[in-house]
Design an enzyme around this catalytic site. Structure first.
Site, PDB file in Angstrom:
ATOM      1  N   ASP A  61       0.541  -3.460  -1.186  1.00 28.58           N
ATOM      2  CA  ASP A  61       1.103  -2.145  -1.462  1.00 28.58           C
ATOM      3  C   ASP A  61       1.583  -2.167  -2.913  1.00 28.58           C
ATOM      4  O   ASP A  61       1.768  -3.244  -3.486  1.00 28.58           O
ATOM      5  CB  ASP A  61       2.266  -1.891  -0.504  1.00 28.58           C
ATOM      6  N   ASP A  88       6.109  -3.306   2.084  1.00 27.31           N
ATOM      7  CA  ASP A  88       7.547  -3.219   2.343  1.00 27.31           C
ATOM      8  C   ASP A  88       7.963  -1.947   3.066  1.00 27.31           C
ATOM      9  O   ASP A  88       9.095  -1.840   3.518  1.00 27.31           O
ATOM     10  CB  ASP A  88       8.318  -3.305   1.024  1.00 27.31           C
ATOM     11  N   ASP A 119       3.428   0.800   5.569  1.00 25.27           N
ATOM     12  CA  ASP A 119       2.672  -0.447   5.543  1.00 25.27           C
ATOM     13  C   ASP A 119       2.643  -1.150   6.898  1.00 25.27           C
ATOM     14  O   ASP A 119       1.888  -2.115   7.076  1.00 25.27           O
ATOM     15  CB  ASP A 119       3.272  -1.415   4.507  1.00 25.27           C
TER      16      ASP A 119
END
Length: 620
Positions: free
Chosen positions: A321, A514, A518
């Site tokens: 990410d 995080d 995700d």
């Protein structure tokens, strides 16, 4: 420790007590043959209960060649030739290894209850001009709702009145709040930041974005749950090989050169099975991985199960990410340009005007200003969602906002082509300068990615819900092999599935993130790594590895520990197989009894355990 594991430990301890009592009494007293058999059989059944249960489950799944097959056949054979103490002792060692295995993997299954916390406790429904607080699950398409500043959006909806900023990081990972107005679709789980808006619900609660994320996480975990661990794969090959050799030892000599001598060769065949039982491996392998988990914990890395260490050692595709993972996830002022005043004066004016807001942009200005703001100097302040802020400061009208605000007020200013968010400042209708705010790359990101490239020959991928303008410069700066932008959680999951579909049998895929958005990909990847300090509860629950310090360099530490752990495990296996082969040859030609074979196995186990314990002291 779970309740089920506690029960298993109690049952095992009871079985050990019964076994010790049986050995002690039978050594001091001449027991009746049936009593002796019954006593040892009770100990055998109690100690081996979990092995019998797993053997039954493997048979129901049409899996016969497992380690449980080997241990049960060997121990039943020992009981059959009245080697009670030896047979039960082998089962005791085997189940001790299983208990250690369970201890090391007990945390792999996590509930998703924390994810529910991102859902609002209530929704404000608008009925004939009156407001009612209702359960979000009761909302239906067409219902009118009101969302106030600071509230989570209760269901997927379309705005019918009002303009506001929405924090969509929960779903898209987009760091910058986005402006929404009439006709725009908003998603459950996002936070309304700046103004009251009215909206019309477009889907039932069960089909909302947050509910879809939960379902994706559950489905992803189920897909990954079928992977075999190290011992399972080892047993698939080892068990049939050992059974075939044992059958040959029992049958071939009595039918050929030692004709009719069945008792001797059946006994030697059973010794072969006892020695061949992977008791030492069953115990030492989980302990080696448990040592790796302990070594990781000392580095601030939580690993939820031994198989994730093994997978980390094979990882060659890493999907990241962006916001909060590769970057800080916190806005910082990176440039200030003033045209009719000093840099410090421009920053002072912008910080005072924005000082009344809790918007992330305002907070970054306050941080850069580094002085106390006198809010009494600011009055007639007006927030204009989607544009910026207007206020009177020290008797002058000040505008702070985006390019659309300048155009709306007919203030001439040049386009600023810089990465990040640009705040334009005007004083008394005249353009005064601009301030650039952006999310910066973490300090250890480049070193971490360089290690993955050099040492793991890794493919680096970035999946983000952020815009192309904010994402492409980061991807280029970090040398990502692939970068995909403007993604919703289901889009990220689709890309992960594509990468999983093309990887080889010995390759592993790692996802690092995080946010709530995700969580599905963290659950679906071979290894999901969450940033624990600032990460969402959903990501932490779905992940297999958690970096407590939010430092990407923890990935490097985890890989080094994983590789050392796998090296020790491979060493244990090679050493154990060598000693077993030596003892088996001696047993076949009659130099080893069953007790001597057991003691040899205990010696192998002890050495393997000492080696495994060393993993816990490993430092990176």
């Amino acid at each position: 420790m779970t309740k089920q594991l506690k029960i298993r430990c109690i049952v095992y301890i009871v079985g050990v007590i019964v076994y010790v009592a049986a050995v002690t009494v039978s050594a001091e007293t001449a027991l009746d043959a049936r009593v002796k058999f019954g006593w040892f059989l009770a100990a055998y059944l109690i100690i081996g209960f979990e092995s019998f249960r797993r053997f039954r489950d493997s048979l129901m799944q049409k899996k016969f060649m497992t380690e449980y097959t080997l241990i049960i056949l060997a121990t039943i054979g020992a009981l059959g030739i009245e080697r009670y103490a030896e047979g039960v002792f082998v089962m005791l060692l085997f189940n001790l290894g299983m208990l250690f295995e369970t201890f090391s993997t007990d945390n792999t299954k996590r509930s998703l209850e924390e994810l529910i916390n991102i859902r609002p406790e209530y929704a404000t429904r608008l009925v004939r001009g009156r407001e009612f607080k209702v359960d979000p699950a009761s909302l239906r398409p067409g219902h009118a709702i009101i969302i106030k500043p600071g509230e989570r959006i209760p269901a997927d909806a379309i705005i019918t009145y009002g303009i506001s900023d929405v924090d969509a990081k929960a779903l898209t990972g987009e760091a910058m709040p986005r402006s929404v107005g009439a006709g725009d679709k908003i998603y459950s789980g996002c936070i309304n930041l700046s103004a009251v808006v009215e909206a019309m619900v477009v889907g039932v609660y069960e089909d909302s974005a947050v509910t879809r994320i939960m379902k994706m996480v559950e489905d992803a975990q189920e897909k990954k749950a079928g992977s075999e661990d190290f011992i399972g794969r080892f047993s698939k090959v080892y068990t049939p090989f050992v059974l075939a050799l044992a059958a040959g030892i029992m049958c071939y000599p009595p039918l050929s050169f030692s004709y009719g001598n069945w008792d001797t060769w059946i006994y030697r065949g059973l010794i072969f099975l006892v020695v061949a039982c992977p008791c030492g491996l069953i115990l030492s392998i989980p302990l080696a991985f448990l040592g790796g988990i302990a070594a990781s914990a000392r580095q601030g890395i939580v690993v939820k199960g031994r198989n994730y260490l093994e997978d980390l050692s094979k990882a060659d595709t890493f999907i990241f990410d962006k916001t909060g993972t590769l970057t800080e996830g916190v806005f910082r002022v990176t440039d200030v340009r003033a045209f009719s005043m000093t840099r410090e004066e421009l920053l002072r004016i912008a910080a005072h005007v924005e000082g009344h807001s809790n918007h992330p942009i305002a907070q970054s200005l306050m941080t850069e200003y580094r002085r106390q703001v006198d809010k009494r100097k600011v009055y007639r302040m007006k927030e204009m969602p989607g544009f910026g802020v207007s206020a009177m400061f020290e008797g002058a009208q000040v505008l702070v906002g985006n390019k659309k605000l300048m155009e709306w007020q007919n203030i001439v200013c040049a386009d600023v082509n810089q990465t990040g968010t640009v705040l334009y400042v005007a004083v008394e209708g005249r353009y005064a300068g601009y301030i650039v705010i952006e999310d910066t790359v973490k300090e250890d990101t480049k070193d971490t990615l360089r290690y993955l490239k050099d040492k793991c020959n890794a493919v680096l991928v970035m999946l983000t819900g952020d815009t192309e303008k904010a994402s492409i410069p980061v991807a280029r700066e970090l040398g990502m092999d692939y970068a995909y932008m403007n993604l919703m959680p289901e889009d990220k999951l689709e890309h992960v599935e594509d990468f999983l579909g093309i990887q080889g049998a010995m390759e592993r895929l790692v996802c690092v993130g995080d946010g709530i958005n995700d969580a599905p990909v963290l659950a679906r990847a071979d290894v999901g790594i969450a940033m624990g300090a600032l990460g969402s509860a959903a990501a932490i629950e779905a992940a297999d590895v958690i970096l407590l310090e939010d430092e990407l360099s923890g990935i490097v530490d985890a890989i080094k520990i994983a590789r050392e752990t796998v090296r020790v495990v491979s060493h244990n296996i090679s050493f154990a197989l060598f000693i077993k082969a030596l003892v088996l040859v001696l047993a076949i030609i009659g130099y080893f009894s069953m007790w001597e074979a057991i003691f040899a196995e205990v010696g192998v186990m002890f050495i393997a355990l000492m080696s495994s314990a060393g993993v816990a002291r490993y430092t990176v």
